[in-house]
Design a protein around this motif. Sequence first.
Motif, mmCIF file in Angstrom:
data_model
loop_
_atom_site.group_PDB
_atom_site.id
_atom_site.type_symbol
_atom_site.label_atom_id
_atom_site.label_comp_id
_atom_site.label_asym_id
_atom_site.label_seq_id
_atom_site.Cartn_x
_atom_site.Cartn_y
_atom_site.Cartn_z
ATOM 1 N N ASN A 1 0.833 -1.204 0.000
ATOM 2 C CA ASN A 1 0.000 0.000 0.000
ATOM 3 C C ASN A 1 0.865 1.251 0.000
ATOM 4 O OD1 ASN A 1 -2.478 -1.339 0.013
ATOM 5 N ND2 ASN A 1 -2.666 -1.326 2.234
ATOM 6 N N HIS A 2 1.932 1.243 0.784
ATOM 7 C CA HIS A 2 2.848 2.393 0.806
ATOM 8 C C HIS A 2 3.479 2.602 -0.568
ATOM 9 C CE1 HIS A 2 3.081 3.778 5.023
ATOM 10 N NE2 HIS A 2 2.768 2.531 5.336
ATOM 11 N N GLY A 3 3.811 1.507 -1.234
ATOM 12 C CA GLY A 3 4.377 1.627 -2.567
ATOM 13 C C GLY A 3 3.410 2.224 -3.558
ATOM 14 N N VAL A 4 2.143 1.829 -3.476
ATOM 15 C CA VAL A 4 1.131 2.374 -4.379
ATOM 16 C C VAL A 4 0.958 3.876 -4.137
ATOM 17 C CG1 VAL A 4 -1.318 2.307 -5.005
ATOM 18 C CG2 VAL A 4 -0.059 0.172 -4.624
ATOM 19 N N ARG A 5 1.007 4.289 -2.864
ATOM 20 C CA ARG A 5 0.858 5.720 -2.574
ATOM 21 C C ARG A 5 1.991 6.543 -3.191
ATOM 22 N NH1 ARG A 5 0.143 3.737 3.053
ATOM 23 N NH2 ARG A 5 -2.066 3.192 3.244
ATOM 24 N N ALA A 6 3.158 5.945 -3.325
ATOM 25 C CA ALA A 6 4.303 6.654 -3.898
ATOM 26 C C ALA A 6 4.338 6.567 -5.419
ATOM 27 C CB ALA A 6 5.608 6.094 -3.320
ATOM 28 N N ALA A 7 3.497 5.712 -6.000
ATOM 29 C CA ALA A 7 3.496 5.481 -7.442
ATOM 30 C C ALA A 7 2.568 6.460 -8.150
ATOM 31 C CB ALA A 7 3.071 4.044 -7.740
ATOM 32 N N HIS A 8 2.828 6.668 -9.438
ATOM 33 C CA HIS A 8 2.014 7.584 -10.241
ATOM 34 C C HIS A 8 1.272 6.881 -11.370
ATOM 35 C CE1 HIS A 8 5.143 10.177 -8.401
ATOM 36 N NE2 HIS A 8 4.154 11.045 -8.311
ATOM 37 N N GLY A 9 1.509 5.592 -11.579
ATOM 38 C CA GLY A 9 0.955 4.890 -12.726
ATOM 39 C C GLY A 9 -0.532 4.670 -12.658
ATOM 40 N N ASP A 10 -1.138 4.549 -13.843
ATOM 41 C CA ASP A 10 -2.552 4.180 -13.950
ATOM 42 C C ASP A 10 -2.740 2.695 -13.664
ATOM 43 O OD1 ASP A 10 -3.307 6.790 -14.934
ATOM 44 O OD2 ASP A 10 -2.456 6.197 -16.865
ATOM 45 N N VAL A 11 -1.708 1.907 -13.910
ATOM 46 C CA VAL A 11 -1.706 0.474 -13.649
ATOM 47 C C VAL A 11 -0.493 0.158 -12.782
ATOM 48 C CG1 VAL A 11 -1.496 -1.829 -14.664
ATOM 49 C CG2 VAL A 11 -2.912 -0.096 -15.797
ATOM 50 N N ILE A 12 -0.708 -0.611 -11.713
ATOM 51 C CA ILE A 12 0.364 -0.946 -10.780
ATOM 52 C C ILE A 12 0.719 -2.419 -10.942
ATOM 53 C CG2 ILE A 12 1.112 -0.945 -8.372
ATOM 54 C CD1 ILE A 12 0.349 1.832 -9.384
ATOM 55 N N LEU A 13 1.996 -2.687 -11.160
ATOM 56 C CA LEU A 13 2.489 -4.055 -11.158
ATOM 57 C C LEU A 13 3.141 -4.322 -9.803
ATOM 58 C CD1 LEU A 13 3.134 -2.744 -14.219
ATOM 59 C CD2 LEU A 13 3.833 -5.109 -14.615
ATOM 60 N N PHE A 14 2.883 -5.496 -9.226
ATOM 61 C CA PHE A 14 3.568 -5.928 -8.012
ATOM 62 C C PHE A 14 4.517 -7.061 -8.386
ATOM 63 C CE2 PHE A 14 -0.495 -4.436 -5.929
ATOM 64 C CZ PHE A 14 0.086 -3.350 -5.289
ATOM 65 N N LEU A 15 5.766 -6.936 -7.941
ATOM 66 C CA LEU A 15 6.784 -7.927 -8.267
ATOM 67 C C LEU A 15 7.559 -8.283 -7.001
ATOM 68 C CD1 LEU A 15 8.483 -9.548 -10.340
ATOM 69 C CD2 LEU A 15 9.835 -7.458 -10.713
ATOM 70 N N ASP A 16 7.675 -9.587 -6.701
ATOM 71 C CA ASP A 16 8.492 -10.020 -5.569
ATOM 72 C C ASP A 16 9.953 -9.690 -5.836
ATOM 73 O OD1 ASP A 16 6.408 -11.000 -4.088
ATOM 74 O OD2 ASP A 16 6.686 -13.092 -4.677
ATOM 75 N N ASP A 17 10.712 -9.386 -4.773
ATOM 76 C CA ASP A 17 12.103 -8.990 -4.980
ATOM 77 C C ASP A 17 12.992 -10.151 -5.424
ATOM 78 O OD1 ASP A 17 12.269 -10.356 -2.574
ATOM 79 O OD2 ASP A 17 13.370 -8.791 -1.515
ATOM 80 N N ASP A 18 12.509 -11.402 -5.304
ATOM 81 C CA ASP A 18 13.291 -12.534 -5.806
ATOM 82 C C ASP A 18 12.707 -13.098 -7.101
ATOM 83 O OD1 ASP A 18 11.038 -13.467 -4.502
ATOM 84 O OD2 ASP A 18 12.020 -15.224 -3.651
ATOM 85 N N GLY A 19 11.809 -12.336 -7.729
ATOM 86 C CA GLY A 19 11.273 -12.722 -9.027
ATOM 87 C C GLY A 19 11.787 -11.775 -10.096
ATOM 88 N N TRP A 20 11.519 -12.102 -11.359
ATOM 89 C CA TRP A 20 11.891 -11.197 -12.441
ATOM 90 C C TRP A 20 11.084 -11.544 -13.682
ATOM 91 C CZ3 TRP A 20 14.689 -15.390 -10.962
ATOM 92 C CH2 TRP A 20 15.196 -16.252 -11.936
ATOM 93 N N TYR A 21 11.008 -10.586 -14.598
ATOM 94 C CA TYR A 21 10.219 -10.767 -15.808
ATOM 95 C C TYR A 21 11.041 -11.453 -16.885
ATOM 96 C CZ TYR A 21 6.962 -7.564 -13.564
ATOM 97 O OH TYR A 21 6.078 -6.979 -12.678
ATOM 98 N N ARG A 22 10.448 -12.484 -17.488
ATOM 99 C CA ARG A 22 11.158 -13.262 -18.494
ATOM 100 C C ARG A 22 11.260 -12.514 -19.817
ATOM 101 N NH1 ARG A 22 8.983 -19.147 -20.249
ATOM 102 N NH2 ARG A 22 7.315 -17.927 -21.216
ATOM 103 N N SER A 23 10.178 -11.874 -20.207
ATOM 104 C CA SER A 23 10.118 -11.221 -21.512
ATOM 105 C C SER A 23 10.266 -9.714 -21.374
ATOM 106 C CB SER A 23 8.791 -11.551 -22.188
ATOM 107 O OG SER A 23 8.582 -10.749 -23.329
ATOM 108 N N THR A 24 10.938 -9.094 -22.321
ATOM 109 C CA THR A 24 11.038 -7.631 -22.344
ATOM 110 C C THR A 24 9.778 -7.004 -22.920
ATOM 111 O OG1 THR A 24 12.144 -7.705 -24.519
ATOM 112 C CG2 THR A 24 13.559 -7.694 -22.547
ATOM 113 N N ASP A 25 8.822 -7.836 -23.313
ATOM 114 C CA ASP A 25 7.580 -7.348 -23.907
ATOM 115 C C ASP A 25 6.414 -7.383 -22.929
ATOM 116 O OD1 ASP A 25 6.373 -6.353 -26.361
ATOM 117 O OD2 ASP A 25 5.231 -8.218 -26.424
ATOM 118 N N LEU A 26 6.660 -7.781 -21.662
ATOM 119 C CA LEU A 26 5.555 -7.947 -20.716
ATOM 120 C C LEU A 26 4.836 -6.627 -20.443
ATOM 121 C CD1 LEU A 26 5.131 -10.154 -17.704
ATOM 122 C CD2 LEU A 26 4.998 -7.708 -17.277
#
Length: 290
Positions: free
Chosen positions: A71-96
């Motif tokens: 929730n604190h992260g969302v308050r600091a964000a400006h995006g219309d869409v919020i992505l949540f990502l675990d700190d030990d995860g990562w995105y496979r594709s550069t097109d996500l």
Amino acid sequence: MSGSKPSLSCVLLTMGNRPAELRRAITSVFEQEGADVEVIVVGNGSDLPELPEGVVTVRLPENVGIPEGRNHGVRAAHGDVILFLDDDGWYRSTDLARHVRERFAAEPSLGALSFRIADPDGGPDQRRHVPRLRVGDPRRSSVVTTFLGGACAIRRTAFEAGGGLPGDFFYAHEETDLAWRVMDSGYTIEYDAEAVMYHPAVAPTRHENFYRLNARNRVWLARRNLPWPLAFVYLGTWVLLTVVRERDRASLKAWFAGFREGWREDAGPRTPIRWSTAWRMTRAGRPPVI
């Protein structure tokens, strides 16, 4: 939301104990092509390591739990869409990011997307990461009634309509609590098998107090969100399933201690979903009794 191109923010929550993994996660966001993504890193009761230029940081003085930290992260964000990502995860594709932006731009009623989690070592997709009762093929997308907290994207207006994540939950079922309220606000939720993130295979029981919080929050979830007839059936179902599935006495003892705690302690505001929402959930394959 600005026209057909919603802006994106990615919130990463960290305890500061995985600096290499955190940097890998951030890099996978910055490497996205075709869509800029604002990155917010929340230090949940911990100092933050040195981070790449352009990262927005939020440092919380104490560990407030996963939902309130996000929730604190969302308050600091400006995006219309919020992505949540675990700190030990990562995105496979550069097109996500581009894929996510196009999905939300094309479907105004889409409230949240739950991503497919893949094993970086090539193991099979874990069934528990697919948020539907009849899991079937993890590579099949479908409408669902909840989402994965560390592998998802949610429309800000849906997040706000649902009141954000329930901070008092600390850990367990917070996504479902928000998902039910998002659906009750008229939005849909989908499991998108084309949106993939990598995450090491780990057991949920690694979290401290897993069994107690799992049970307590399940009671809170029902008390907060379900009409009483559904709440009693839902909780009765999970008592039965837990007794049948769990053989370890210490784990059962912790679970039932949490179950009692869920009835004794304040669950927060009670705003039961409409019966029409319960029917939509049933049509989506998961009636709110299991």
